[in-house]
Design a protein around this motif. Structure first.
Motif, PDB file in Angstrom:
ATOM      1  N   VAL A  53       0.851  -1.197   0.000  1.00  0.00           N
ATOM      2  CA  VAL A  53       0.000   0.000   0.000  1.00  0.00           C
ATOM      3  C   VAL A  53       0.880   1.239   0.000  1.00  0.00           C
ATOM      4  N   LYS A  54       1.892   1.246   0.884  1.00  0.00           N
ATOM      5  CA  LYS A  54       2.798   2.397   0.932  1.00  0.00           C
ATOM      6  C   LYS A  54       3.926   2.269  -0.089  1.00  0.00           C
ATOM      7  N   LYS A  55       3.915   1.175  -0.817  1.00  0.00           N
ATOM      8  CA  LYS A  55       4.923   0.898  -1.839  1.00  0.00           C
ATOM      9  C   LYS A  55       6.336   0.880  -1.265  1.00  0.00           C
ATOM     10  N   THR A  56       6.491   0.323  -0.067  1.00  0.00           N
ATOM     11  CA  THR A  56       7.844   0.175   0.463  1.00  0.00           C
ATOM     12  C   THR A  56       8.197  -1.305   0.507  1.00  0.00           C
ATOM     13  N   SER A  57       9.451  -1.567   0.305  1.00  0.00           N
ATOM     14  CA  SER A  57       9.918  -2.940   0.408  1.00  0.00           C
ATOM     15  C   SER A  57      11.394  -2.928   0.743  1.00  0.00           C
ATOM     16  N   VAL A  58      11.745  -3.583   1.822  1.00  0.00           N
ATOM     17  CA  VAL A  58      13.157  -3.654   2.168  1.00  0.00           C
ATOM     18  C   VAL A  58      13.820  -4.670   1.244  1.00  0.00           C
ATOM     19  N   PRO A  59      14.933  -4.306   0.601  1.00  0.00           N
ATOM     20  CA  PRO A  59      15.570  -5.272  -0.305  1.00  0.00           C
ATOM     21  C   PRO A  59      16.083  -6.487   0.472  1.00  0.00           C
ATOM     22  N   THR A  60      16.123  -7.605  -0.233  1.00  0.00           N
ATOM     23  CA  THR A  60      16.467  -8.869   0.404  1.00  0.00           C
ATOM     24  C   THR A  60      17.722  -8.788   1.263  1.00  0.00           C
ATOM     25  N   HIS A  61      18.761  -8.156   0.734  1.00  0.00           N
ATOM     26  CA  HIS A  61      20.031  -8.244   1.442  1.00  0.00           C
ATOM     27  C   HIS A  61      20.045  -7.415   2.718  1.00  0.00           C
ATOM     28  N   ARG A  62      18.949  -6.671   2.942  1.00  0.00           N
ATOM     29  CA  ARG A  62      18.921  -5.911   4.195  1.00  0.00           C
ATOM     30  C   ARG A  62      17.876  -6.451   5.166  1.00  0.00           C
ATOM     31  N   ARG A  63      17.246  -7.567   4.812  1.00  0.00           N
ATOM     32  CA  ARG A  63      16.187  -8.062   5.691  1.00  0.00           C
ATOM     33  C   ARG A  63      16.722  -8.861   6.868  1.00  0.00           C
ATOM     34  N   GLY A  64      17.929  -9.385   6.744  1.00  0.00           N
ATOM     35  CA  GLY A  64      18.453 -10.179   7.839  1.00  0.00           C
ATOM     36  C   GLY A  64      17.677 -11.461   8.055  1.00  0.00           C
ATOM     37  N   ILE A  65      17.167 -12.028   6.982  1.00  0.00           N
ATOM     38  CA  ILE A  65      16.393 -13.268   7.093  1.00  0.00           C
ATOM     39  C   ILE A  65      17.187 -14.384   6.448  1.00  0.00           C
ATOM     40  N   GLY A  66      17.536 -15.377   7.243  1.00  0.00           N
ATOM     41  CA  GLY A  66      18.298 -16.505   6.706  1.00  0.00           C
ATOM     42  C   GLY A  66      17.390 -17.459   5.949  1.00  0.00           C
ATOM     43  N   ALA A 116      23.916 -14.304  11.271  1.00  0.00           N
ATOM     44  CA  ALA A 116      23.173 -13.763  12.421  1.00  0.00           C
ATOM     45  C   ALA A 116      21.780 -13.294  12.025  1.00  0.00           C
ATOM     46  N   PRO A 117      20.969 -14.197  11.517  1.00  0.00           N
ATOM     47  CA  PRO A 117      19.665 -13.779  11.003  1.00  0.00           C
ATOM     48  C   PRO A 117      18.680 -13.481  12.125  1.00  0.00           C
ATOM     49  N   ARG A 118      17.673 -12.667  11.796  1.00  0.00           N
ATOM     50  CA  ARG A 118      16.614 -12.381  12.764  1.00  0.00           C
ATOM     51  C   ARG A 118      15.534 -13.455  12.693  1.00  0.00           C
ATOM     52  N   LEU A 119      15.500 -14.130  11.561  1.00  0.00           N
ATOM     53  CA  LEU A 119      14.492 -15.158  11.327  1.00  0.00           C
ATOM     54  C   LEU A 119      15.140 -16.160  10.397  1.00  0.00           C
ATOM     55  N   LEU A 120      14.845 -17.421  10.613  1.00  0.00           N
ATOM     56  CA  LEU A 120      15.434 -18.451   9.766  1.00  0.00           C
ATOM     57  C   LEU A 120      14.324 -19.169   9.015  1.00  0.00           C
ATOM     58  N   GLU A 126      19.761 -23.522  20.890  1.00  0.00           N
ATOM     59  CA  GLU A 126      20.998 -22.804  21.183  1.00  0.00           C
ATOM     60  C   GLU A 126      21.011 -21.372  20.677  1.00  0.00           C
ATOM     61  N   PHE A 127      20.341 -21.132  19.557  1.00  0.00           N
ATOM     62  CA  PHE A 127      20.546 -19.843  18.926  1.00  0.00           C
ATOM     63  C   PHE A 127      19.409 -18.862  19.111  1.00  0.00           C
ATOM     64  N   GLN A 128      18.307 -19.325  19.676  1.00  0.00           N
ATOM     65  CA  GLN A 128      17.208 -18.408  19.922  1.00  0.00           C
ATOM     66  C   GLN A 128      16.795 -17.637  18.677  1.00  0.00           C
ATOM     67  N   VAL A 129      16.974 -18.238  17.526  1.00  0.00           N
ATOM     68  CA  VAL A 129      16.505 -17.582  16.302  1.00  0.00           C
ATOM     69  C   VAL A 129      15.134 -18.153  15.968  1.00  0.00           C
ATOM     70  N   PRO A 130      14.153 -17.294  15.772  1.00  0.00           N
ATOM     71  CA  PRO A 130      12.857 -17.840  15.358  1.00  0.00           C
ATOM     72  C   PRO A 130      12.995 -18.559  14.028  1.00  0.00           C
ATOM     73  N   MET A 131      12.280 -19.672  13.896  1.00  0.00           N
ATOM     74  CA  MET A 131      12.395 -20.454  12.676  1.00  0.00           C
ATOM     75  C   MET A 131      11.036 -20.672  12.054  1.00  0.00           C
TER      76      MET A 131
END
Lengths: 252, 356, 223
Positions: B67-80, B151-155, B182-187
């Motif tokens: 709606v706001k036409k925003t999108s974070v590019p993949t390499h900045r999302r920190g998602i593994g 070091a992803p925020r989400l895997l 061990e890593f406490q990363v949401p999966m």
């Protein structure tokens, strides 16, 4: 279908074919600088003859090479004696028919919007002039003549590095017309043809080498009779007038 | 963590992916048959695809808002992302693969340090090898390690066990469990294997033909499917915690509420398990004495009967709640009534043990 | 072989090599965009890229002559603002060789990029690599064979270029005379021995370049 109509058509076609059979095609290998004048002369000739004239215009050196390789020329019309001599030495032309009727003079041309002033040959050595178009001075007559002129003025070594050699004299003319070179040396007759160039300097007769256009019958011609007829026409009054109108000099 | 997937609409080949969920648990399984749009959903979350409409927010960061036409590019999302084909870089050594996502200055969080990750996934001996020299299971662990080292925020894991045979699956599940712990990363795991989902996830999203059919804690969805469609996919009518007492000769003795069952031994060493029995695998018999091949004969009492179309769902008390699915005809023939005593027969292979 | 002939060989070789280097960034960028992106009008771009391959070289040369002549759109700017002439200088040779050989590089590189699994590029991005890093660390290394093969093919094409070159550069001895132009000139002049010597060198160079190129472009055995 009307039988008589068919017969008439048949006879008519046969007559035309017959006429064509008797008409000859004369192939003339001629120097590039003769393009416009010869085309007009041929048009006039074809009005009074059944024969057709076909041309191959190129640098005389190229044409000589082609004739040496067996090119199908009936007449060779060269822009200098050297190329004709080359063929005569090899026995490829009939020396009895050789005639040098035409002359020409050299001019320095510049693009028509150029502000360049040329008062003498030595002006060509100015730093402001970076590129000079000449027909290839190694072999093409127009270039050979130009080189001759500049050598006699002892300016050739200074000018040679600026030279852009072209295929033939018309290509040199085109290079000047396009504005990609500052000036070129061509025949006076060529300068007259193009609207995009103007003459900046006329090479005085005394400074210029002797320019001579020999023509001759090629020995291996398939149409010696027809070719001979056209050759005579080229030496005649009418052709002479056309040549003069284009700016050629008559040597006779 | 919170992952919001709102107003997602993505036309695919045979259907449109439409998702509107919130995920809050540590490990979520996206479950559904092949071609349900699961991989496309992961691609959307990772920013590898764009949808006709989407609002994706991870914790406080809005990743996509059409709606706001925003999108974070993949390499900045920190998602593994560990894709199904693992996508290890063939032209780089294992070491260079692992280090690819590492930030040049090193990571702030020591739990994502190279040594720690390598230790947890036991990949130290593999580091100097070339990618093509690795076995399937080794590649899996390296791909997992590579994603973690960034070091992803989400895997995101796409069918992490799909390409492995049973013994290998059993080997990898503990590593995934270790990663979880061990890593406490949401999966977010995509899977079409219900037992995989059960083993790994806290929460499950059931996706069929691009639509979310049910979400919720795993055991709840499995035991109380919202529709027949979901039931067909996941239903495990009986789901009880149990403990493995002993393992002999490929058979495990499991205790459920002090009732002893014989089941096929699972490959894991875990003692605490979920005992899963599908309703259609429960056979009811009047006469307990007739010999048969069945290992488990449980005396039970009928608690209730629920007709479900051509079948009847029979709730039994066998010392623990046990559900059977039988045809109405069979029910009539056996003259099943509430309160009646009956014997439930369970074949050992029908009892699935899933590590807890 | 005379010193003058060696000069012609050396000039041809280095200007061909330079043209290959110059077209590399544009060629790779174009190849990548054609391999990975789609947009309305893409087929028009593909056609323009292929044009110099199929048009008569002299026709291409004529277009370049008009564009880069002193009165042309680009040539005029260069002459007036930067006092740089292109036509009838070695720069024209470079221009002709670059334009004529670029399609070969683009085609080979495009195929090489298309053969790189896009999943690898995507995963690299999830690992935090921006577009440039993905290209240089994943795409290009995996496409290297095809790209090098394309470069060698472009180099070989540049070595043999004639039609466009003679249009824009002429055949100025010592300045713009390339192997093919020199062979033509010597045949015109009737100096066959010299023409054949230059022909021999030309064949050797072309053979070597194409042979190496084939080595790189040969499909890899499935891994």
């Amino acid at each position: 279908m009307n039988f008589r109509l068919i017969k008439t058509l048949f006879v008519g076609a046969a007559l035309i074919a017959n006429a064509r059979l008797h008409a000859a095609e004369v192939t003339v290998f001629a120097a590039a600088s003769l393009t416009d004048s010869l085309k007009q002369i041929a048009a006039a000739y074809e009005k009074q003859s059944d024969d057709k004239i076909v041309f191959n215009f190129a640098a005389s050196s190229t044409l000589a090479r082609q004739i040496e390789a067996g090119g199908p020329a009936d007449i060779f019309f060269s822009a200098d004696e050297a190329q004709m001599n080359r063929l005569e030495k090899k026995g490829l032309i009939d020396p009895a028919t050789r005639k040098s009727r035409l002359g020409n003079s050299l001019v320095v041309v510049v693009p028509s919007d150029s502000t360049l002033q040329i008062k003498s040959a030595s002006d060509l050595t100015n730093a402001g002039i970076q590129q000079i178009a000449l027909a290839d001075p190694k072999a093409v007559p127009a270039g050979v003549y130009a080189k001759g002129w500049l050598t006699r003025q002892q300016l050739w070594p200074a000018i040679e590095p600026k030279v852009v050699p072209t295929e033939n004299v018309r290509a040199a003319l085109a290079a000047v017309a396009s504005g990609n070179v500052e000036l070129g040396v061509v025949y006076k007759t060529d300068a007259a043809i193009s609207k995009n160039v103007k003459v900046a300097y006329e090479v005085p007769r005394a400074d210029s080498p002797d320019i001579s256009y020999p023509m001759a019958l090629v020995k291996d011609s398939k149409q010696p009779a027809a070719a001979g007829k056209f050759l005579s026409y080229l030496s005649a009054e009418e052709a002479g007038q056309i040549f003069t109108r284009f700016g050629f000099l008559l040597r006779e | 963590m919170s992952l919001l997937l709102k107003n997602i609409s993505l036309p695919l080949a045979d259907f449109t992916l439409e998702v509107d969920v919130e995920m809050h648990r540590h490990v979520t399984a996206v479950f559904g048959p092949s071609g349900a749009g699961k991989t496309s959903l992961l691609d959307l979350i990772a920013g590898l695809r764009t949808a006709r409409s989407a609002f994706i927010q991870l914790d406080d960061h809005t990743l996509t808002d059409t709606v706001k036409k925003t999108s974070v590019p993949t390499h900045r999302r920190g998602i593994g992302y560990v894709p199904q084909d693992l996508a290890l870089f063939p032209h780089l050594s294992v070491r260079r693969n692992l280090l690819y996502g590492c930030k040049p200055g090193g990571v702030n969080d020591p739990s994502f340090s190279f040594d720690h990750v390598a230790e947890v996934l036991e990949i130290q001996p593999l580091i100097s090898r070339g990618v093509t020299e690795l076995s399937g299971g080794e590649k899996q662990r390296v791909a997992l390690a590579r994603a973690l080292l960034a070091a992803p925020r989400l895997l995101l894991l796409d069918e992490p066990l799909a390409n492995l045979d049973a013994p290998l699956k059993a080997k990898i599940i503990p590593y995934l469990a270790r990663v979880r712990d061990e890593f406490q990363v949401p999966m977010l795991c995509v899977t079409h294997d219900r037992f995989e989902a059960l083993a790994l996830a806290d929460e499950i999203v059931v996706l069929v033909d691009g639509k979310v059919r049910q979400t919720g804690p795993v055991s709840e969805v499995f035991t109380r499917p919202a529709s027949a469609e979901v039931a067909r996919l996941v239903a495990v009518e009986t789901l009880q915690p149990g403990t493995i007492m002993s393992v002999n000769d490929g058979l495990a003795t499991v205790s459920v509420n002090r009732i002893t069952l014989t089941a096929l031994a699972p490959a894991t060493a875990s003692r605490e398990v979920f005992v899963c029995i599908r309703g259609e695998d429960v056979v009811l018999q009047r006469d307990p004495a007739t010999p048969s091949s069945v290992r488990n004969r449980l005396p039970a009492r009928v608690v209730s009967l629920h007709p479900e179309g051509a079948l009847v769902r029979v709730e039994l008390d066998a010392g623990f709640p046990l559900f059977a699915l039988v045809t109405r005809a069979a029910c009539a023939e056996l003259a099943l009534r509430e309160g009646e005593a009956i014997t439930a027969l369970l074949k050992a292979p029908s009892i699935h043990l899933v590590p807890r | 072989m005379t010193a003058e002939e060696w000069q012609i060989v050396w000039f041809t070789a280095w200007v061909s090599a330079l043209s290959t280097v110059i077209i590399l960034p544009f060629g790779l960028a174009l190849a990548w965009v054609l391999a990975r992106r789609d947009w309305p009008g893409k087929s028009i771009v593909e056609t323009f890229v292929t044009l110099p391959l199929v048009m008569p070289p002299v026709a291409t040369g004529l277009i370049l002559l008009k564009l880069f002549g002193r009165r042309g759109a680009l040539g005029g700017f260069l002459h007036d603002q930067l006092h740089l002439d292109v036509i009838f200088t070695w720069r024209a040779v470079l221009l002709a060789l670059s334009v004529m050989s670029m399609p070969l590089l683009v085609r080979a590189a495009r195929v090489a990029f298309e053969e790189v699994n896009p999943r690898l590029e995507q995963i690299a991005r999830t690992l935090g690599a921006g577009g440039r890093r993905v290209f240089f660390t994943v795409t290009l290394p995996l496409a290297a064979r095809g790209v090098i093969g394309g470069m060698l093919l472009a180099f070989a094409r540049a070595l043999g270029e004639f039609g466009a070159t003679i249009m824009v550069a002429g055949n100025i001895p010592g300045k713009t005379s390339t192997l093919s132009l020199a062979i033509f000139e010597n045949v015109q002049l009737g100096d066959d021995p010299r023409a054949f010597r230059l022909l021999g060198v030309s064949v050797v160079l072309a053979f070597a370049a194409v042979w190496c190129s084939e080595f790189f472009l040969r499909r890899k055995k499935a891994t």
